[in-house]
Write a protein that holds these residues in place. Structure first.
Motif, short mmCIF file in Angstrom:
data_model
loop_
_atom_site.label_atom_id
_atom_site.label_comp_id
_atom_site.label_asym_id
_atom_site.label_seq_id
_atom_site.Cartn_x
_atom_site.Cartn_y
_atom_site.Cartn_z
N UNK A 96 6.93 9.04 -9.25
CA UNK A 96 8.27 8.36 -8.17
C UNK A 96 8.15 9.56 -7.20
N UNK A 97 9.04 8.41 -6.06
CA UNK A 97 9.12 9.13 -4.18
C UNK A 97 10.23 8.95 -4.12
N UNK A 98 11.36 9.72 -3.78
CA UNK A 98 12.29 9.28 -3.77
C UNK A 98 12.77 10.35 -2.21
N UNK A 99 14.12 9.55 -1.72
CA UNK A 99 14.96 10.53 -0.39
C UNK A 99 15.37 12.06 -1.73
N UNK A 100 15.35 13.06 -0.82
CA UNK A 100 15.52 14.27 -1.72
C UNK A 100 17.35 13.44 -1.30
N UNK A 110 0.83 -1.02 -0.10
CA UNK A 110 0.21 -0.03 0.13
C UNK A 110 0.80 1.26 -0.32
N UNK A 111 0.30 2.52 -1.06
CA UNK A 111 1.84 3.57 -0.85
C UNK A 111 1.99 3.97 0.79
N UNK A 112 0.61 4.68 1.28
CA UNK A 112 1.10 4.86 2.85
C UNK A 112 2.18 4.09 3.46
N UNK A 113 1.88 2.43 3.36
CA UNK A 113 3.15 1.96 3.98
C UNK A 113 5.00 2.14 3.66
N UNK A 114 4.33 1.47 2.05
CA UNK A 114 5.84 2.43 1.29
C UNK A 114 6.98 3.19 1.55
N UNK A 115 5.87 4.17 1.63
CA UNK A 115 5.98 5.86 1.92
C UNK A 115 6.63 6.29 3.50
N UNK A 127 9.66 15.40 5.57
CA UNK A 127 9.96 16.41 4.95
C UNK A 127 11.17 16.07 3.93
N UNK A 128 11.83 14.88 4.45
CA UNK A 128 13.00 14.32 3.66
C UNK A 128 12.07 13.57 2.55
N UNK A 129 11.75 13.45 2.23
CA UNK A 129 10.87 12.97 0.58
C UNK A 129 10.36 13.87 -1.24
N UNK A 130 11.31 13.89 -1.82
CA UNK A 130 10.77 13.89 -2.72
C UNK A 130 9.44 13.69 -4.35
N UNK A 131 8.80 14.04 -4.41
CA UNK A 131 7.61 13.69 -5.40
C UNK A 131 7.95 14.09 -7.23
N UNK A 147 -2.01 13.00 -7.14
CA UNK A 147 -1.66 13.61 -5.93
C UNK A 147 -1.40 13.09 -5.24
N UNK A 148 -0.27 12.81 -4.22
CA UNK A 148 -0.39 12.09 -2.82
C UNK A 148 0.08 13.75 -1.85
N UNK A 149 -0.64 13.45 -0.46
CA UNK A 149 -0.49 14.25 0.37
C UNK A 149 1.31 14.04 1.05
#
Length: 295
Positions: free
Chosen positions: A271-275, A130-135, A158-162, A151-153
């Motif tokens: 995609x979402x990744x760490x900054x 599930x996306x929330x768990x993966x994030x 604060x350490x994630x870049x979308x 969109x994903x809220x």
């Protein structure tokens, strides 16, 4: 690296070759630089570590004792530096990817394949969830990249870049045989058909629900599945009508028909990744490859 530690490294190399000129040749520095390093080490220690003979140099008793104590440490540090260099040069590394199987396949498979061919020694692991768990796993450092619908809220981390990549394109689809036996003239008619739909709480289910609310469609699933491959197999066996992203059905396009294509203007895939200052070198390179693919 401190100057003193470099002196010990030179010392160990001279022990290895027992010759100043051979050491200089293998370390790619001048003989005078080697000699100066040994002299500086001896001055620092207050005694001789080598004496000269006709073939080169030999350890003094004090030098031999010193070497026995430091040789393993210097070798360990050299190995550590070499390993670090491999990670920086993408000769070694690991990328942990999370996301829905169908979205990973449709969104990043091509740039991922290009990356794998360029850097075959980078280990890739892929997990679903599930996306929330993966994030949350991404924020905790347990994953490197998450593939997701937008969109994903993201107010919590604060350490994630979308990074949005492209607009979402979905469709209702069925096998040619099913539509031959159950012809559909307009989308509203699918309310009365056998439906194979995404299972909650997936983002794909949320996208479908939002669309149905907007278009005043009342859909009840006869079969709820979390796997796109199972959905496609059910559809290909003439069971009913499925709903998925268009890229996910390209390989079966000859056996199915799209009933309705839907492009969402606000909904995207990305995609979402760490900054950047937190991500490893391999992940940064894969993200770059993915971005270039969608330019």
């Amino acid at each position: 690296m401190s100057t003193d530690l470099e002196l010990y490294r030179v010392f160990c190399e001279v022990v290895k070759y027992k010759n100043i000129s051979k050491t200089a040749e293998n370390m790619h520095i001048s003989q005078s630089a080697i000699t100066q390093s040994i002299q500086k080490l001896e001055n620092m220690l207050g005694g001789k570590v080598f004496y000269r003979n006709k073939n080169g140099v030999e350890l003094t008793e004090e030098g031999d004792s010193l070497y026995e104590y430091i040789k393993d440490s210097i070798e360990t540090m050299t190995n550590a530096e070499n390993l670090f260099s491999k990670y920086i040069n993408l000769e070694k590394g690991k990328i942990r990817i999370g996301g829905g199987n169908s979205l990973i396949s449709s969104l990043i498979f091509e740039p991922l394949l290009t990356f794998i061919k360029k850097y075959p020694n980078i280990n890739i692991s892929i997990s679903s969830g599930i996306t929330d768990s993966l994030i949350q796993k991404l924020a905790n450092g347990e994953l490197d990249i998450v593939i997701l619908n937008l969109p994903y809220k993201n107010k919590k981390y604060s350490n994630i870049e979308i990074i949005p990549l492209k607009k979402s394109r979905y469709c209702f689809f069925a096998s040619k045989q099913y539509l031959k036996e159950h012809p559909i003239k307009e989308l509203k008619e699918i309310e009365n058909h056998t439906l194979i739909l995404p299972k909650s709480p997936s983002s794909k289910k949320k996208i479908l629900n939002d669309y149905c609310n907007k278009e005043n469609l009342a859909l009840t699933a006869n079969y709820e599945v979390s796997s796109s491959s199972i959905m496609k197999r059910l559809v290909l066996n003439d069971i009913g009508i499925g709903f998925t992203n268009i890229e996910n059905i390209k390989e079966i396009s000859g056996n199915i028909k799209m009933i309705q294509e839907i492009e969402f203007t606000e909904t995207k895939e990305g995609i979402a990744t760490l900054k950047k200052n937190m991500a490893n070198k391999a992940t940064l390179e894969l993200v770059k490859e993915i971005k270039n693919y969608y330019k």
